[in-house]
Design an enzyme around this catalytic site. Structure first.
Site, PDB file in Angstrom:
ATOM      1  CB  CYS A 117      -0.928   0.014   1.203  1.00  0.00           C
ATOM      2  SG  CYS A 117      -2.091  -1.341   1.205  1.00  0.00           S
ATOM      3  CG  HIS A 257      -2.685   3.418   3.191  1.00  0.00           C
ATOM      4  ND1 HIS A 257      -3.406   3.270   2.024  1.00  0.00           N
ATOM      5  CD2 HIS A 257      -2.620   2.186   3.769  1.00  0.00           C
ATOM      6  CE1 HIS A 257      -3.753   1.992   1.899  1.00  0.00           C
ATOM      7  NE2 HIS A 257      -3.294   1.325   2.943  1.00  0.00           N
ATOM      8  CG  ASN A 287      -6.324  -0.730   2.237  1.00  0.00           C
ATOM      9  OD1 ASN A 287      -5.812  -0.088   1.325  1.00  0.00           O
ATOM     10  ND2 ASN A 287      -5.626  -1.463   3.092  1.00  0.00           N
TER      11      ASN A 287
END
Ligand code: ACO
Length: 343
Positions: A117, A257, A287
């Site tokens: 990520c 994030h 996500n």
């Protein structure tokens, strides 16, 4: 890493998320979970999921077109395309090459970056080096994911968390004093097993057994990743601020994030930053891994939350384990037209 030659900034942004929305209520019908559990543990209400015909490059192409238009450049001017993804269309050719072809970016080099990520932060740092040295004037940096393809829809520990989408930015030279002021990239490979997709490549080639054992899906130890995330989010934000000689209170806006609202809130609290100065959209997208930072940045800009001269930190963590942060002094090219090459 805080050195730079030419100042490098973001000159245009774009996003695309697939049309199909999967709500927590939908998930209640698929696995043993509840809207209440998902909302309170993660902050997620819904996420977008690719259609059967869509893959990561399709989302990337649409986000990229918007970013190019926003930057006011032509496709032919793009020198390099860097795509961060953990769910490429295929292992090779690189998703960046598929994007290059679809856009018709004839003179652009193209490659993928895979850093969980944190991929977008790595890709931005990488593309930024080409601009900083003068090797490129316009670099397209994209984060794109179709992680719904890699999720075991029978595993409630992971399937409620992820969503699909893409965000793109065009980077190029900006006036002195603006743009990327500092970057911090980190990795801790010892934590790799905490978040992995184990099979299908050279360590563990695809076989009937790997399929039967669900080894082609994402495996995650959520609690350990959570603890790691809270720690590195704060540390890397402070590190980039310090590298640029700024005090924590000089941070104007944070683009974290979007993995879990509790991780974001914990990081903001540790940085003593009110949530009004943090962009949060995990409730709407879940996500989206490497796409989450550019999607959040685009939305924050559209909402007028980031102004010319603001100190903005982008920060992420992910599989690897990896983490990274980028500090920018925001250059609003809409407000201040700037001739490329003057920087
Ligand atoms: N619905 C209901 N119950 C669930 C669900 C669900 N969807 N998922 C897990 N549970 C259960 C667990 O089985 C566990 O039950 P048990 O105690 O009987 O074993 C219980 O809920 C609590 O589990 P925890 O792991 O303690 O829950 P936690 O509060 O840690 O939240 C979560 C789990 C949301 C995964 C959290 O740990 C987290 O967000 N971790 C970080 C994940 C992350 O950021 N990943 C980044 C991915 S980055 C990349 O590169 C792809």
């Amino acid at each position: 890493m805080s050195e730079r030659v030419l100042p490098v900034g973001i000159l245009g942004t774009g996003i695309y998320v697939p049309e199909r929305v999967l709500t927590n209520r939908d998930l209640e019908r698929m696995v043993d979970t509840s809207d209440e559990w998902i909302r309170t543990r993660t902050g997620i209400r819904e996420r977008h999921i690719v259609a059967d015909h869509e893959a990561a490059s399709d989302l990337a192409i649409l986000a990229a077109r918007q970013a190019i238009q926003d930057a006011g450049i032509s496709v032919e001017e793009i020198d390099l395309i860097v795509v961060a993804t953990n769910s490429p269309d295929m292992l090779f050719p690189a998703t960046a090459c598929l994007v290059q072809h679809a856009l018709g970016a004839k003179k652009a080099g193209a490659f993928d970056v895979q850093a969980g990520c944190t991929g977008f932060i790595y890709a931005l740092a990488c593309g930024g080096q080409f601009v900083a040295t003068g090797a490129a004037k316009a670099v397209l940096v994209i984060g794109t994911e179709a992680l719904s393809r890699l999720v075991n829809w029978q595993d409630r520990n992971t399937c409620v968390l992820f969503g699909d989408g893409a965000g793109a930015v065009v980077i190029g030279p900006v006036p002195e004093g603006y743009g990327i002021l500092a970057t911090r990239l980190g990795s801790e490979g010892a934590g790799g097993p905490l978040l992995s997709l184990p099979a299908g490549l050279s360590r563990c080639p695809a076989s009937p057994e790997t399929v039967a054992n669900n080894q082609h899906f994402i495996h995650m130890h959520g609690r350990e990743v959570f603890k790691f995330a809270v720690k590195v989010m704060e540390e890397s934000c402070l590190e980039v601020l310090q590298a640029a000689g700024l005090a924590p209170e000089q941070l104007d806006f944070l683009i974290p994030h979007q993995a879990n609202i509790r991780i974001i809130e914990a990081a903001a609290k540790r940085l003593d930053l009110p949530l009004e100065r943090v962009w949060i959209n995990v409730d709407r997208y879940g996500n989206t891994s490497a796409a989450s930072i550019p999607v959040a940045l685009h939305e924050a800009l559209q909402a007028g939350r980031i102004r010319d001269g603001d100190h903005v930190v982008l920060v992420a963590f992910g599989a690897g384990l990896t983490w990274g942060a980028t500090l920018l002094r925001w250059y609003d090219h809409h407000q201040q037209p700037f001739e490329k090459g003057d920087g």
